[in-house]
Design a protein around this motif. Structure first.
Motif, PDB file in Angstrom:
ATOM      1  N   PRO A  68       0.821  -1.214   0.000  1.00 20.06           N
ATOM      2  CA  PRO A  68       0.000   0.000   0.000  1.00 20.06           C
ATOM      3  C   PRO A  68       0.850   1.256   0.000  1.00 20.06           C
ATOM      4  O   PRO A  68       1.932   1.302   0.589  1.00 20.06           O
ATOM      5  CB  PRO A  68      -0.804  -0.131   1.302  1.00 20.06           C
ATOM      6  N   LYS A  69       0.372   2.287  -0.678  1.00 18.32           N
ATOM      7  CA  LYS A  69       1.050   3.576  -0.655  1.00 18.32           C
ATOM      8  C   LYS A  69       0.712   4.337   0.621  1.00 18.32           C
ATOM      9  O   LYS A  69       1.474   5.190   1.067  1.00 18.32           O
ATOM     10  CB  LYS A  69       0.664   4.399  -1.879  1.00 18.32           C
ATOM     11  N   ILE A  70      -0.448   4.057   1.170  1.00 20.48           N
ATOM     12  CA  ILE A  70      -0.867   4.688   2.417  1.00 20.48           C
ATOM     13  C   ILE A  70      -1.143   3.610   3.449  1.00 20.48           C
ATOM     14  O   ILE A  70      -1.901   2.678   3.196  1.00 20.48           O
ATOM     15  CB  ILE A  70      -2.129   5.558   2.233  1.00 20.48           C
ATOM     16  N   GLU A  93      -6.291   1.384   0.035  1.00 23.81           N
ATOM     17  CA  GLU A  93      -5.074   1.419   0.833  1.00 23.81           C
ATOM     18  C   GLU A  93      -5.289   0.636   2.130  1.00 23.81           C
ATOM     19  O   GLU A  93      -6.332   0.017   2.322  1.00 23.81           O
ATOM     20  CB  GLU A  93      -4.655   2.869   1.098  1.00 23.81           C
ATOM     21  N   GLY A 192      -8.027  -2.151  -0.140  1.00 26.11           N
ATOM     22  CA  GLY A 192      -6.599  -2.337   0.088  1.00 26.11           C
ATOM     23  C   GLY A 192      -6.259  -3.289   1.207  1.00 26.11           C
ATOM     24  O   GLY A 192      -5.150  -3.784   1.285  1.00 26.11           O
TER      25      GLY A 192
END
Length: 333
Positions: A68-70, A93, A192
């Motif tokens: 995940p980017k966040i 995310e 996510g």
């Protein structure tokens, strides 16, 4: 064969993370890190590793996952609530719920009359309805308690907790994760993923917290505020309903002190030993560490299976993030 793990560096913001994949589990230099949108993970013995729902829907295997980017930060009791985690999950995310004091949260919510039927929605899906009925009958107050009367609280945690406390803890963590993973109509969110954040220093309920989250198909377990060396092995055991123990810090004790948990005894006491046959998918484990030295130590000494000792990634949280992660003594900035 070189095992690879995910590495997430968190600097200041609890909602901001940069994902990396190290060239090897013992990488120490920045030059050995490369930005990665996907990262191959090592299988843990014969246990399948959970992939986020978005990756699973796209046909990804159980041992590969989109980093995940966040990663929503774990920010405390009902601050990192299921409502916040669900929104992050919906966005594709990693939403994170707090696993701290969930037995107290669910007990108090029931005494408030379960406004909106929120926790009933989750508890109706728990596989042992006898357990749900016991906790519900013990604490639920139709219309909510008199505001002038105190809450009925669970028993205090001890080395040998009573069965009522263990059941409330398992159900509280189950419900919080389940709510974060589902829409109001019960539809699974293909987002996510959802993780649970537990504090290593709050030791006594750790095993029961994790066990409850596993029954809700939690995707990640994240732990900081200490060094969770034993937790990867505990997760492995719980996924196979095996007995486990956790060392408890006791000042001036001449002998090691442990708290023990037996899934077999838990389900026999509950009256539903068939739950021992339930197949679990192992979530990814991300410890929060404040230095490369600690990450290296965990990769050598943690108790989990596989070449990375049951660790799928690290969240590197430098002291500038605040919270529990002070630098080691003598750490050069």
């Amino acid at each position: 064969m070189v095992a690879r793990i995910a590495l997430v560096v968190v600097s200041c913001l609890p909602l901001a993370a940069i994902a990396f994949s190290p060239a090897s589990p013992m990488a120490t230099g920045r030059s050995s890190l490369r930005t990665a949108s996907t990262s191959p993970l090592s299988p843990l013995g014969n246990l399948p590793v959970r992939a986020p729902r978005a990756a699973a829907a796209a046909g990804a295997s159980d041992i590969s996952m989109r980093i995940p980017k966040i990663i929503q930060g774990g920010m405390g009791v009902q601050v990192s609530s299921w409502t916040l985690a669900r929104e992050v999950n919906r966005a594709g995310e990693l939403g994170v719920i707090s696993g701290t004091a969930m037995e107290t949260v669910i007990i108090r919510w029931l005494q408030e009359g379960d406004p909106g039927g929120i926790y009933k929605r989750a508890l109706d899906r728990f596989p042992d309805q006898g357990m749900v009925k016991r906790v519900w009958d013990r604490y639920y107050i139709e219309g909510g308690k008199d505001e002038k009367k105190p809450y009925k609280n669970p028993a205090m945690w001890t080395i040998d907790p009573n069965g009522d406390l263990e059941e409330a803890t398992v159900l509280g963590n189950y419900a919080e994760v389940w709510l974060a993973k589902h829409e109001d109509d019960g539809t699974l969110i293909k987002g996510g993923g959802v993780g649970i954040n537990c504090l290593t220093k709050i030791q006594l309920p750790t095993i029961q917290n994790i066990y409850g989250a596993l029954f809700a198909d939690v995707d990640y377990i994240i732990m900081g505020a200490g060094i969770p060396m034993e937790v990867p092995g505990i997760i492995d055991n719980l996924c196979e309903h095996k007995d486990c123990k956790l060392a408890i810090d006791v000042d001036d004790s001449p002998e090691p002190v442990y708290t023990h948990f037996s899934p077999k005894a838990f389900w026999e006491r509950s009256g539903d030993p068939s739950q021992m046959k339930r197949k679990m998918t192992r979530p990814s484990f991300f410890p929060i560490v404040s230095s490369v030295t600690l990450a290296q130590a965990m990769l050598k000494r943690a108790t989990g299976a596989g070449p990375t000792k049951g660790i799928q990634g690290f969240i590197i949280e430098y002291p500038t993030a605040g919270g529990d992660n002070a630098p080691p003594p003598g750490f050069p900035f």
